[in-house]
Structure formats: C-alpha cells, structure tokens
Scaffold this active site. Sequence first.
Site, short mmCIF file in Angstrom:
data_model
loop_
_atom_site.label_atom_id
_atom_site.label_comp_id
_atom_site.label_asym_id
_atom_site.label_seq_id
_atom_site.Cartn_x
_atom_site.Cartn_y
_atom_site.Cartn_z
N GLU A 66 -1.68 1.68 -6.39
CA GLU A 66 -1.38 3.11 -6.47
C GLU A 66 -0.36 3.43 -7.57
O GLU A 66 -0.52 4.41 -8.31
CB GLU A 66 -0.87 3.63 -5.13
CG GLU A 66 -1.92 3.68 -4.03
CD GLU A 66 -2.11 2.35 -3.31
OE1 GLU A 66 -3.00 2.28 -2.45
OE2 GLU A 66 -1.36 1.40 -3.60
N ASP A 92 -6.25 19.93 10.72
CA ASP A 92 -6.72 19.18 9.57
C ASP A 92 -7.40 20.10 8.57
O ASP A 92 -7.34 21.32 8.69
CB ASP A 92 -7.64 18.03 10.01
CG ASP A 92 -7.33 16.76 9.23
OD1 ASP A 92 -7.27 16.82 8.00
OD2 ASP A 92 -7.11 15.70 9.86
N ASN A 112 0.85 -1.19 0.00
CA ASN A 112 0.00 0.00 0.00
C ASN A 112 0.89 1.24 0.00
O ASN A 112 1.98 1.23 0.57
CB ASN A 112 -0.91 0.04 1.23
CG ASN A 112 -1.82 1.25 1.21
OD1 ASN A 112 -2.68 1.37 0.35
ND2 ASN A 112 -1.62 2.17 2.14
#
Length: 422
Positions: free
Chosen positions: A197, A244, A134
Amino acid sequence: MSFRTFIDQLKENGKLVEFSQPVSPRFEASRIAKKTKDPILFHDVSGSKVIMNLLGSRDELASMLGVPKEEIIQRLSEVSPKGTVELVSESPTLEVVENDVDLTRLPILTHFEKDGAPYITAGIVVSEYEGTMNASIHRLMLAGKDKLAARLVPPRHTYLLHKKAAEKGESLPVAIVIGCDPTIIYATSTRVPVGKEFEYAAALRGSPVELFKCENGVKVPHAEIVLEGYVDPVETVDEGPFVDITGTYDVVRKEPVIRITRIIHRKDPIYHGILPAGPEHLLMMGIPYEPRIYRAVGEVTTVKNVVLTEGGCCYLHAVVQIEKQTEGDGKNAIMAAFAAHTSLKHVVIVDDDINIFDPNDVEFAIATRVKGDMDILMISNVRGSSLDPRGAPDGTTTKVGIDATKVLVEKENFERAVIPEK
C-alpha cells in the site's frame, strides 16, 4: 503532500467550506456535511478541528493526482505499486504523546439515528505480523475509553493477519492512522498485493513515503493522529448497527476488540471523518475498482473510460465507454467488467460519443441504441455484493448488462446532430 498541505490547497482554490460555530459530534457535524459535497472544515467539534468530505468529488481526486477529472482512470491504470518507502526516526505526529488513553477526548462522530456507537470512519489500520504488513481502512466502533471494535472482513488481509495471530494465542500489533497524505488514504483503499500500500502511494505521489516506528513496532506514515494498540486474540463485542454505502444498515456481528495503549498526535490535530454513504465513502469504495474494470475491458476491446456511478452507490453500477471495433465488443465488455469487479450488479456499455459522467446522456444511449431482446444480457445466481439489500442470503444475485452501443453496419442511423460553430 501532507494532510495539512492538501487542506491549504483546497482553501487556496476556493474549494474548502469552513464552519466556525461550535458543532456537536452527535449527528450535527454529519447533518451539515451531508448537505454539501464540498470539503468542510469544522473548527469546533467539542473543541477540536474536524474535516469531512476531504475527497468527496472527482475534482478533489483529480487535484490529488494532478490530472484532469476525465483522465483519473487512465492515470490510475498506469501506476504500479513500485514506489519507494523510507524509514525515518522523527515525525510531527510525535508532538504530543498520551500514555493515559481516553478515546472519548477525540471528536469521534455519531452519524445516524441507529448507530451502535460513535465510529472512527477514516482510520487506516496498519498491522504487522511475522514480517507481513497491511494497511487498509476499517470502520472502528468506540467500545470503551481504550477499546474499539473493528469490522474485519474475511478473507481480506487484516482479517487473515488477525486470524493467524489469534490461532497462536497472540495479539496483533496495529496502529490506526487518522489524517495523512490523501494519496496514502486512497492507496490504502485500493486492492494491491499484500504489503504494497505505501509503495503504491509513493508511486502515485511521485516521491517516497516516509514511515516512522511506533512503540509497538508498527511503522506508519506522518499523520495528525495515530492510535497504537493490539487486536485481542479472543475478545469480541457486538459491532453495529452501521450505515454502509447503500445508505442502509449493515447487520450486527461479533467483531474483535482493539485495545489502544498509546495515542500520539500533532498539536491541535485535525480529525478526519468520512460520512457513511456520503460522497467520500462512495468514491473511496468505488474508484479503486474503476482501473480494474478499465484494464479488463481493455483486454477485449478499445476502452476509453469507466465510471462507477453515484446513483449506483459507486459500487454496484458501472458505465463503460468503448470505441467499438466489432459487433460483439459490447457483450465482451459486459463480461469483462463483471469479471473484474465481482460485486458489480448492473453495467451499461456505451460508445465514445456518450458522456459517461452525464446520467441523461447514458439514458439517451439506452433509449436510442438498445433493443431489449438482443442487447440486454442477464446472468442469474451469481456471486454479488454482501452490501446489496436485494441480494440472496447466500450472497448470490442476478446481474444485468446493457449493450447501449451503435449497430456498426447501421451507425449512420445513430449519428447525433451537431450545430456548427460557424
């Protein structure tokens, strides 16, 4: 395209701001970057080069993809993760090898007043365990000379790989990639099938992605800097506070520790920093969801374009442009958009004569084409985003969809006046 090639391209096109004076990594670099959306290259952040706002606007993303800005979503909607990946033995990343690890020598930035520590914000964490790979961007808090705290969000892939390894008492091998081909940076921000990916990046760029093997066995693309190490199966530390996408502080949590065992990098490496809640952070979080909404709405009506708006943190608000066929298309589009992006909070559906990139035009559509009791759809007690400060403790929220499209049988009443060219 390499990281440096893209920066050179920005410079040639007059898009790059360069800052030669010495700049502190504590607040100053972020303060300067926040004042512009343009890519900005600092030549001296504690003696190192740092670039911020690399993909800070749709213009840079369009340049990366080789399409006009208005066609970004159509292009992304067409690409599947079926590109080619090639394993190579050499890499410019191996120009300098540091076995004596000291992360404090890197220009890791402190962005805001209450940050828990300096944060790596553009680090692609590549992990491999039992044949599964990943690659995804995670925020990484400096926790020592050779330690980082990683925010691993359940149930995403890195979290699951770490959990699987930890259940067996094993460390998870990882390599943190900083400063690589921007198509790879974008691809690792996108939800694709597990392990795809780099194939997706290759499809986006139209050429194979080359990977080389790190000392711990993890395979990574060419980059400015790579940090090799392992996620500890047991050790955790307090991670945060961290700002964030909403520009507010996320909560402090216990998160796993990554122990860095080796640093490899190019000579005179260029460090990539993403400003939290800045334009690059917003676009990298939001744009990967736009093709999903585009495809979902395309199943129920003729979709023209989608944008997750900057005012909505490029995550919580969407505007969807359709070519309306029947009177129910607007509400069907609302439901499809919410299903495609479950963190979406508010969505506005507009006709194809509305410029979805112009907030004033969208407001005009709401002002002239919406009747509140008929065109506003409200859904209570549904799953929302954990990043929404107004969400309930259990993660639920209220979603609102606005059908700001013309009434078809009365569409002549909504015709916008035009002044002829001649």
